[in-house]
Design a protein around this motif. Structure first.
Motif, PDB file in Angstrom:
ATOM      1  N   GLU A 122     -60.479 -65.095  80.470  1.00  0.00           N
ATOM      2  CA  GLU A 122     -59.402 -65.961  79.979  1.00  0.00           C
ATOM      3  C   GLU A 122     -59.841 -67.408  79.764  1.00  0.00           C
ATOM      4  O   GLU A 122     -59.246 -68.117  78.962  1.00  0.00           O
ATOM      5  CB  GLU A 122     -58.242 -65.951  80.984  1.00  0.00           C
ATOM      6  N   THR A 123     -60.879 -67.844  80.508  1.00  0.00           N
ATOM      7  CA  THR A 123     -61.160 -69.286  80.544  1.00  0.00           C
ATOM      8  C   THR A 123     -62.586 -69.688  80.182  1.00  0.00           C
ATOM      9  O   THR A 123     -62.859 -70.875  80.045  1.00  0.00           O
ATOM     10  CB  THR A 123     -60.864 -69.845  81.948  1.00  0.00           C
ATOM     11  N   ASP A 124     -63.499 -68.750  80.043  1.00  0.00           N
ATOM     12  CA  ASP A 124     -64.914 -69.098  79.899  1.00  0.00           C
ATOM     13  C   ASP A 124     -65.407 -69.011  78.455  1.00  0.00           C
ATOM     14  O   ASP A 124     -64.969 -68.162  77.686  1.00  0.00           O
ATOM     15  CB  ASP A 124     -65.790 -68.169  80.739  1.00  0.00           C
ATOM     16  N   ILE A 125     -66.356 -69.894  78.158  1.00  0.00           N
ATOM     17  CA  ILE A 125     -67.184 -69.790  76.964  1.00  0.00           C
ATOM     18  C   ILE A 125     -68.612 -69.689  77.473  1.00  0.00           C
ATOM     19  O   ILE A 125     -69.048 -70.500  78.300  1.00  0.00           O
ATOM     20  CB  ILE A 125     -67.034 -71.005  76.029  1.00  0.00           C
ATOM     21  N   VAL A 126     -69.353 -68.692  77.000  1.00  0.00           N
ATOM     22  CA  VAL A 126     -70.736 -68.481  77.430  1.00  0.00           C
ATOM     23  C   VAL A 126     -71.643 -68.765  76.239  1.00  0.00           C
ATOM     24  O   VAL A 126     -71.456 -68.216  75.151  1.00  0.00           O
ATOM     25  CB  VAL A 126     -70.954 -67.045  77.950  1.00  0.00           C
ATOM     26  N   VAL A 127     -72.630 -69.627  76.464  1.00  0.00           N
ATOM     27  CA  VAL A 127     -73.594 -70.012  75.433  1.00  0.00           C
ATOM     28  C   VAL A 127     -74.970 -69.546  75.885  1.00  0.00           C
ATOM     29  O   VAL A 127     -75.396 -69.848  77.005  1.00  0.00           O
ATOM     30  CB  VAL A 127     -73.603 -71.548  75.226  1.00  0.00           C
ATOM     31  N   ARG A 128     -75.665 -68.813  75.014  1.00  0.00           N
ATOM     32  CA  ARG A 128     -77.030 -68.350  75.320  1.00  0.00           C
ATOM     33  C   ARG A 128     -77.961 -68.798  74.197  1.00  0.00           C
ATOM     34  O   ARG A 128     -77.630 -68.673  73.025  1.00  0.00           O
ATOM     35  CB  ARG A 128     -77.079 -66.831  75.419  1.00  0.00           C
ATOM     36  N   ARG A 129     -79.146 -69.253  74.591  1.00  0.00           N
ATOM     37  CA  ARG A 129     -80.162 -69.618  73.604  1.00  0.00           C
ATOM     38  C   ARG A 129     -81.527 -69.586  74.257  1.00  0.00           C
ATOM     39  O   ARG A 129     -81.682 -69.960  75.416  1.00  0.00           O
ATOM     40  CB  ARG A 129     -79.928 -71.005  73.033  1.00  0.00           C
ATOM     41  N   ASP A 130     -82.520 -69.151  73.501  1.00  0.00           N
ATOM     42  CA  ASP A 130     -83.905 -69.164  73.958  1.00  0.00           C
ATOM     43  C   ASP A 130     -84.606 -70.401  73.433  1.00  0.00           C
ATOM     44  O   ASP A 130     -84.324 -70.869  72.317  1.00  0.00           O
ATOM     45  CB  ASP A 130     -84.643 -67.908  73.479  1.00  0.00           C
ATOM     46  N   PHE A 131     -85.539 -70.914  74.237  1.00  0.00           N
ATOM     47  CA  PHE A 131     -86.385 -72.040  73.856  1.00  0.00           C
ATOM     48  C   PHE A 131     -87.831 -71.609  73.989  1.00  0.00           C
ATOM     49  O   PHE A 131     -88.164 -70.727  74.785  1.00  0.00           O
ATOM     50  CB  PHE A 131     -86.100 -73.262  74.746  1.00  0.00           C
ATOM     51  N   SER A 132     -88.720 -72.274  73.255  1.00  0.00           N
ATOM     52  CA  SER A 132     -90.115 -71.846  73.173  1.00  0.00           C
ATOM     53  C   SER A 132     -91.010 -72.407  74.280  1.00  0.00           C
ATOM     54  O   SER A 132     -92.197 -72.115  74.300  1.00  0.00           O
ATOM     55  CB  SER A 132     -90.697 -72.239  71.810  1.00  0.00           C
ATOM     56  N   HIS A 133     -90.462 -73.204  75.166  1.00  0.00           N
ATOM     57  CA  HIS A 133     -91.245 -73.805  76.237  1.00  0.00           C
ATOM     58  C   HIS A 133     -90.690 -73.381  77.592  1.00  0.00           C
ATOM     59  O   HIS A 133     -89.555 -72.921  77.695  1.00  0.00           O
ATOM     60  CB  HIS A 133     -91.233 -75.329  76.095  1.00  0.00           C
ATOM     61  N   PRO A 134     -91.473 -73.567  78.666  1.00  0.00           N
ATOM     62  CA  PRO A 134     -91.052 -73.126  80.004  1.00  0.00           C
ATOM     63  C   PRO A 134     -89.868 -73.937  80.540  1.00  0.00           C
ATOM     64  O   PRO A 134     -89.586 -75.043  80.064  1.00  0.00           O
ATOM     65  CB  PRO A 134     -92.303 -73.329  80.861  1.00  0.00           C
ATOM     66  N   PRO A 135     -89.175 -73.395  81.553  1.00  0.00           N
ATOM     67  CA  PRO A 135     -87.998 -74.072  82.104  1.00  0.00           C
ATOM     68  C   PRO A 135     -88.239 -75.522  82.523  1.00  0.00           C
ATOM     69  O   PRO A 135     -87.358 -76.369  82.332  1.00  0.00           O
ATOM     70  CB  PRO A 135     -87.630 -73.210  83.327  1.00  0.00           C
TER      71      PRO A 135
ATOM     72  N   MET B 200     -94.605 -65.311  61.236  1.00  0.00           N
ATOM     73  CA  MET B 200     -93.581 -66.262  60.862  1.00  0.00           C
ATOM     74  C   MET B 200     -92.630 -66.465  62.034  1.00  0.00           C
ATOM     75  O   MET B 200     -92.142 -65.524  62.638  1.00  0.00           O
ATOM     76  CB  MET B 200     -92.824 -65.722  59.649  1.00  0.00           C
ATOM     77  N   ASN B 201     -92.349 -67.728  62.403  1.00  0.00           N
ATOM     78  CA  ASN B 201     -91.429 -68.029  63.495  1.00  0.00           C
ATOM     79  C   ASN B 201     -89.997 -67.873  63.027  1.00  0.00           C
ATOM     80  O   ASN B 201     -89.632 -68.365  61.966  1.00  0.00           O
ATOM     81  CB  ASN B 201     -91.638 -69.465  63.994  1.00  0.00           C
ATOM     82  N   GLN B 202     -89.202 -67.196  63.844  1.00  0.00           N
ATOM     83  CA  GLN B 202     -87.789 -67.064  63.560  1.00  0.00           C
ATOM     84  C   GLN B 202     -87.032 -68.124  64.334  1.00  0.00           C
ATOM     85  O   GLN B 202     -87.430 -68.503  65.435  1.00  0.00           O
ATOM     86  CB  GLN B 202     -87.279 -65.694  63.974  1.00  0.00           C
ATOM     87  N   ARG B 203     -85.962 -68.587  63.739  1.00  0.00           N
ATOM     88  CA  ARG B 203     -85.099 -69.533  64.428  1.00  0.00           C
ATOM     89  C   ARG B 203     -84.444 -68.801  65.601  1.00  0.00           C
ATOM     90  O   ARG B 203     -83.942 -67.693  65.441  1.00  0.00           O
ATOM     91  CB  ARG B 203     -84.037 -70.030  63.468  1.00  0.00           C
ATOM     92  N   PRO B 204     -84.417 -69.420  66.796  1.00  0.00           N
ATOM     93  CA  PRO B 204     -83.775 -68.777  67.941  1.00  0.00           C
ATOM     94  C   PRO B 204     -82.304 -68.499  67.656  1.00  0.00           C
ATOM     95  O   PRO B 204     -81.630 -69.274  66.979  1.00  0.00           O
ATOM     96  CB  PRO B 204     -83.930 -69.798  69.065  1.00  0.00           C
ATOM     97  N   ILE B 205     -81.832 -67.408  68.183  1.00  0.00           N
ATOM     98  CA  ILE B 205     -80.437 -67.028  67.991  1.00  0.00           C
ATOM     99  C   ILE B 205     -79.586 -67.693  69.062  1.00  0.00           C
ATOM    100  O   ILE B 205     -79.891 -67.625  70.251  1.00  0.00           O
ATOM    101  CB  ILE B 205     -80.277 -65.502  68.059  1.00  0.00           C
ATOM    102  N   LEU B 206     -78.541 -68.336  68.611  1.00  0.00           N
ATOM    103  CA  LEU B 206     -77.568 -68.930  69.513  1.00  0.00           C
ATOM    104  C   LEU B 206     -76.394 -67.971  69.611  1.00  0.00           C
ATOM    105  O   LEU B 206     -75.882 -67.506  68.595  1.00  0.00           O
ATOM    106  CB  LEU B 206     -77.089 -70.279  68.966  1.00  0.00           C
ATOM    107  N   GLN B 207     -76.005 -67.660  70.830  1.00  0.00           N
ATOM    108  CA  GLN B 207     -74.841 -66.808  71.049  1.00  0.00           C
ATOM    109  C   GLN B 207     -73.774 -67.629  71.763  1.00  0.00           C
ATOM    110  O   GLN B 207     -74.044 -68.231  72.800  1.00  0.00           O
ATOM    111  CB  GLN B 207     -75.198 -65.605  71.917  1.00  0.00           C
ATOM    112  N   VAL B 208     -72.595 -67.656  71.180  1.00  0.00           N
ATOM    113  CA  VAL B 208     -71.445 -68.326  71.781  1.00  0.00           C
ATOM    114  C   VAL B 208     -70.331 -67.294  71.837  1.00  0.00           C
ATOM    115  O   VAL B 208     -69.946 -66.751  70.804  1.00  0.00           O
ATOM    116  CB  VAL B 208     -70.998 -69.553  70.960  1.00  0.00           C
ATOM    117  N   ALA B 209     -69.854 -66.998  73.055  1.00  0.00           N
ATOM    118  CA  ALA B 209     -68.847 -65.953  73.209  1.00  0.00           C
ATOM    119  C   ALA B 209     -67.789 -66.376  74.219  1.00  0.00           C
ATOM    120  O   ALA B 209     -68.087 -67.066  75.193  1.00  0.00           O
ATOM    121  CB  ALA B 209     -69.504 -64.661  73.679  1.00  0.00           C
ATOM    122  N   GLN B 210     -66.571 -65.934  73.969  1.00  0.00           N
ATOM    123  CA  GLN B 210     -65.510 -66.116  74.949  1.00  0.00           C
ATOM    124  C   GLN B 210     -65.611 -64.993  75.971  1.00  0.00           C
ATOM    125  O   GLN B 210     -65.903 -63.850  75.621  1.00  0.00           O
ATOM    126  CB  GLN B 210     -64.154 -66.096  74.259  1.00  0.00           C
ATOM    127  N   ASP B 211     -65.396 -65.337  77.240  1.00  0.00           N
ATOM    128  CA  ASP B 211     -65.470 -64.356  78.314  1.00  0.00           C
ATOM    129  C   ASP B 211     -64.249 -64.541  79.211  1.00  0.00           C
ATOM    130  O   ASP B 211     -63.981 -65.663  79.671  1.00  0.00           O
ATOM    131  CB  ASP B 211     -66.764 -64.556  79.108  1.00  0.00           C
TER     132      ASP B 211
END
Length: 158
Positions: A14-27, A1-12
């Protein structure tokens, strides 16, 4: 069963927001969908439809994305210079909201191969802690799940 990719959104810091996500195809495929002006309006959507999408994808180039408003909400646009491009793995640009060049956000997007897929790490660096807080308050980070799910859906056909 395929799981939905996890999206991570975090403050880093004083000024940054970092967004991480995996995709199922190559860059290379993710890059194509992320940077092709014919494809961008299909995934970078909001309540309004993107009405204009232009990108000159090279250092020194620029981009312009516009959404027409409705009676319920005004239109808006993002534009700015492209600072760095190393296809298909790295792009950096500055994003001005509605042409306000006083406080641009520097966006750095990196795509890294992970097995058959790609890990995206996007760092959104605001001009100040107050600018980041204001962006979060008006919902600039809302809806990333839906946006990146639409991007993922385009990957097999791109």
């Amino acid at each position: 069963m395929n799981q939905r990719p996890i999206l991570q959104v975090a403050q880093d810091g004083e000024t940054d927001i970092v967004v991480r996500r995996d995709f199922s195809h190559p860059p290379e495929r993710v890059w194509q969908v992320m940077t092709d002006p014919a494809l961008i309006p299909h995934w970078m959507a909001s309540a309004e439809t993107m009405s204009r999408c232009e990108i000159d994808l090279r250092p020194g180039g620029s981009f312009y994305y516009e959404w027409k408003g409705t009676q319920a909400s005004p239109g808006f646009h993002f534009s700015g210079p492209i600072l760095a491009v190393q296809a298909p793995h790295h792009m950096q640009h500055v994003e001005f909201f509605n042409g306000d060049t006083a406080s641009g956000t520097t966006i750095t997007t990196d795509l890294e191969a992970r097995g058959q897929g790609t890990r995206m790490v996007m760092v959104m660096r605001y001009a100040s802690a107050e600018a980041r807080a204001a962006a979060i308050e008006i919902g600039m980070t809302d809806g990333f799940d839906a946006v990146y799910d639409r991007l993922e859906a385009l990957l097999p056909t791109a």
